[in-house]
Enzyme design. Structure first.
Site, PDB file in Angstrom:
ATOM      1  N   LEU A 188     -65.952  85.094  29.641  1.00  0.00           N
ATOM      2  CA  LEU A 188     -65.071  85.570  28.576  1.00  0.00           C
ATOM      3  C   LEU A 188     -65.180  84.637  27.379  1.00  0.00           C
ATOM      4  O   LEU A 188     -65.245  83.420  27.544  1.00  0.00           O
ATOM      5  CB  LEU A 188     -63.612  85.620  29.049  1.00  0.00           C
ATOM      6  CG  LEU A 188     -63.272  86.610  30.179  1.00  0.00           C
ATOM      7  CD1 LEU A 188     -61.831  86.409  30.627  1.00  0.00           C
ATOM      8  CD2 LEU A 188     -63.514  88.049  29.752  1.00  0.00           C
ATOM      9  N   ASP A 189     -65.187  85.214  26.192  1.00  0.00           N
ATOM     10  CA  ASP A 189     -65.121  84.438  24.953  1.00  0.00           C
ATOM     11  C   ASP A 189     -63.661  84.401  24.532  1.00  0.00           C
ATOM     12  O   ASP A 189     -63.135  85.365  23.957  1.00  0.00           O
ATOM     13  CB  ASP A 189     -65.983  85.108  23.879  1.00  0.00           C
ATOM     14  CG  ASP A 189     -65.897  84.388  22.538  1.00  0.00           C
ATOM     15  OD1 ASP A 189     -65.277  83.299  22.480  1.00  0.00           O
ATOM     16  OD2 ASP A 189     -66.430  84.925  21.547  1.00  0.00           O
TER      17      ASP A 189
ATOM     18  N   LYS B  70     -62.075  83.098  22.267  1.00  0.00           N
ATOM     19  CA  LYS B  70     -61.755  83.229  20.843  1.00  0.00           C
ATOM     20  C   LYS B  70     -61.591  84.699  20.449  1.00  0.00           C
ATOM     21  O   LYS B  70     -61.090  85.003  19.370  1.00  0.00           O
ATOM     22  CB  LYS B  70     -62.849  82.570  20.006  1.00  0.00           C
ATOM     23  CG  LYS B  70     -62.951  81.065  20.212  1.00  0.00           C
ATOM     24  CD  LYS B  70     -64.076  80.472  19.373  1.00  0.00           C
ATOM     25  CE  LYS B  70     -64.176  78.967  19.610  1.00  0.00           C
ATOM     26  NZ  LYS B  70     -65.294  78.356  18.831  1.00  0.00           N
TER      27      LYS B  70
ATOM     28  N   ASN C 269     -59.165  72.057  33.278  1.00  0.00           N
ATOM     29  CA  ASN C 269     -59.294  70.688  32.781  1.00  0.00           C
ATOM     30  C   ASN C 269     -59.547  70.681  31.276  1.00  0.00           C
ATOM     31  O   ASN C 269     -60.002  69.689  30.720  1.00  0.00           O
ATOM     32  CB  ASN C 269     -60.408  69.921  33.516  1.00  0.00           C
ATOM     33  CG  ASN C 269     -61.787  70.535  33.310  1.00  0.00           C
ATOM     34  OD1 ASN C 269     -61.937  71.568  32.661  1.00  0.00           O
ATOM     35  ND2 ASN C 269     -62.808  69.900  33.868  1.00  0.00           N
TER      36      ASN C 269
ATOM     37  N   TYR D 266     -64.377  60.937  30.796  1.00  0.00           N
ATOM     38  CA  TYR D 266     -64.972  61.278  32.085  1.00  0.00           C
ATOM     39  C   TYR D 266     -64.552  60.223  33.106  1.00  0.00           C
ATOM     40  O   TYR D 266     -63.869  59.250  32.788  1.00  0.00           O
ATOM     41  CB  TYR D 266     -66.495  61.333  31.964  1.00  0.00           C
ATOM     42  CG  TYR D 266     -66.993  62.434  31.068  1.00  0.00           C
ATOM     43  CD1 TYR D 266     -67.021  63.758  31.507  1.00  0.00           C
ATOM     44  CD2 TYR D 266     -67.434  62.168  29.770  1.00  0.00           C
ATOM     45  CE1 TYR D 266     -67.482  64.783  30.692  1.00  0.00           C
ATOM     46  CE2 TYR D 266     -67.900  63.188  28.947  1.00  0.00           C
ATOM     47  CZ  TYR D 266     -67.918  64.487  29.412  1.00  0.00           C
ATOM     48  OH  TYR D 266     -68.372  65.492  28.606  1.00  0.00           O
TER      49      TYR D 266
ATOM     50  N   ASP E  58     -64.325  61.688  40.096  1.00  0.00           N
ATOM     51  CA  ASP E  58     -64.002  63.113  39.990  1.00  0.00           C
ATOM     52  C   ASP E  58     -63.664  63.700  41.351  1.00  0.00           C
ATOM     53  O   ASP E  58     -62.681  64.426  41.506  1.00  0.00           O
ATOM     54  CB  ASP E  58     -65.195  63.875  39.403  1.00  0.00           C
ATOM     55  CG  ASP E  58     -65.391  63.598  37.926  1.00  0.00           C
ATOM     56  OD1 ASP E  58     -64.399  63.544  37.190  1.00  0.00           O
ATOM     57  OD2 ASP E  58     -66.556  63.435  37.506  1.00  0.00           O
TER      58      ASP E  58
END
Length: 416
Positions: free
Chosen positions: A91-92, A94, A115, A158, A190
């Site tokens: 999905l875009d 914007k 995140n 990170y 992570d």
């Protein structure tokens, strides 16, 4: 969604166990790289339906160049590790139509995991307050670098920054005050933090079962690193204002809890934490007089032990240590971990058909999870866009139009 409705979507008994402990839960993931996707991969391992929402062109971790597999259809081992067993839609966000589709998807979800930095989420109306007002039963999991308050809350980060560098771990790794800091491969912090987010989501599910209320669950790389540093940080707190003193291994406070190099270059970590417990067996192993050994200070003992261990290969010392019941562990080389019989015996790895690398499995196992680990590999980018949109009530023509528009966007934004 309350507990009853979740159970109604599950099959019962052994069929439910085969499908996974989290069968019936729908998770929507809007996340990239490692930490948050790894949390969702574990939920997929345990049977949840995880729908990964990718931007046009896909998660930037697909075809990770560090793994030298840019054209691997699986996305490469690093991507696959953290995205196995999921569905993928593109999905875009914007585009208002695409954002509306995400909102419809969230209306069907039990858990949302992201995140994306908070400023970006707020611009799209995807922050916790906005979604909680619309979907009060939705559990909102967010994995941040620095947390959700304080001067660095909106900074990028990170795990090498927030987990290693900011927690003191990187500085702690220096052998001496003027030595080089350690360089750690990405992903360790992570993966540790992904488990913490997963545990928080589990608590939130239990709370929702009793109250019907969703809530915010936040895990940060910084807090995760500080949690891991609890022991040395507490020692430092006992002497406020004083500088942390590094002791070389030749000054280790417990010689029988130190590491020693053998003639073949292999290091053996002794596990004699209890002072004196293993001295008799150790002296017999090394061929030294027990009374003379006991009369030495720590430095003297380490000096003798260094001189002894370096004379023989590790296989000789392992046999003697085992014979004399002295606890130890060989420092296993990284390449050998993948072949380690103990690691395989406890289910650390799983190889799926068609994959040329193993998946690293969850360190947590449950007795009712009879099909532990991933049920499938990672999805192709946007593989399930039309399927998921149609399940939300979109006509097939509209779903296909949205799916094709994101593919066109990706092609037009791909450099030669």
């Amino acid at each position: 969604m309350n507990r009853l409705s979740i159970l109604e979507r599950q099959t019962s008994g052994t069929q439910s166990e085969r499908l996974g402990m989290l069968n019936g839960l729908r998770v929507v993931e809007l996340a990239t790289v490692i930490a948050a996707p790894a949390c969702c991969a574990l939920m997929a391992d345990f049977g949840a339906e995880v729908i990964k929402v990718e931007r046009p062109g896909g998660d930037g971790w697909r075809g990770d160049r560090a793994a030298k597999t840019p054209n691997d259809p699986s996305g490469g081992p690093h991507f696959a590790q953290n995205n196995r067993g999921k569905k993928s839609i593109v999905l875009d966000l914007k585009n208002p139509q695409h954002l509306e589709a995400l909102m419809k998807l969230l209306a069907t979800a039990d858990i949302f995991v992201t995140n994306v930095r908070m400023q970006g989420l707020a611009k799209m109306g995807l922050d916790f307050d906005s979604l909680h007002a619309k979907f009060p039963k939705l559990i909102y999991g967010i994995l941040t670098a620095w947390g959700m308050s304080g001067p660095k809350q909106n900074d990028p980060g990170y795990d090498v920054g927030a987990f290693w560098a900011a927690s003191g771990l990187q500085d702690f790794s220096k052998p001496t005050d003027d030595g080089h800091v350690g360089q750690f491969p990405p992903g360790i912090g992570d993966h540790m933090t992904s488990l913490q987010l997963l545990s928080g989501i589990g608590l939130a599910l239990w709370y929702r079962d009793r109250t019907g209320k969703g809530q915010l669950v936040e895990a940060s790389l910084l807090r995760s690193g500080i949690w891991g540093m609890a022991y040395p940080l507490l020692n430092t707190s006992l002497n406020p204002g004083s500088k942390f003193i590094r002791e070389p291994r030749t000054n280790h406070y417990r010689p029988t809890f130190n590491v020693y190099k053998c003639s073949d270059g292999v290091w053996l970590q002794l596990l004699g934490l209890d002072i004196g417990r293993f001295d008799a067996g150790l002296c017999k192993t090394l061929g030294v007089d027990e009374k003379e050994f006991a009369s030495l200070d720590g430095k003297g003992k380490i000096k003798i032990m260094d001189a002894k261990f370096i004379t023989q290969p590790s296989s000789v010392w392992e046999a003697k240590l085992n014979e004399n019941k002295v606890w130890y562990q060989k420092a296993v080389q990284l390449d050998d971990v993948l072949r380690d019989p103990q690691a395989h015996a406890v289910g650390a790895f799983k190889q799926l058909p068609g994959m040329n690398f193993p998946f690293i499995l969850s360190p947590v196992q449950l007795s009712c999870d009879t099909d532990h680990g991933p049920r499938s590999g990672p999805p192709q980018c946007g593989e399930h866009t039309s399927e998921v949109l149609q399940s939300l009530g979109y006509p097939s023509s509209t779903a296909s139009s949205i799916a094709s528009s994101t593919k066109k966007w990706a092609r037009s934004h791909t450099s030669d």
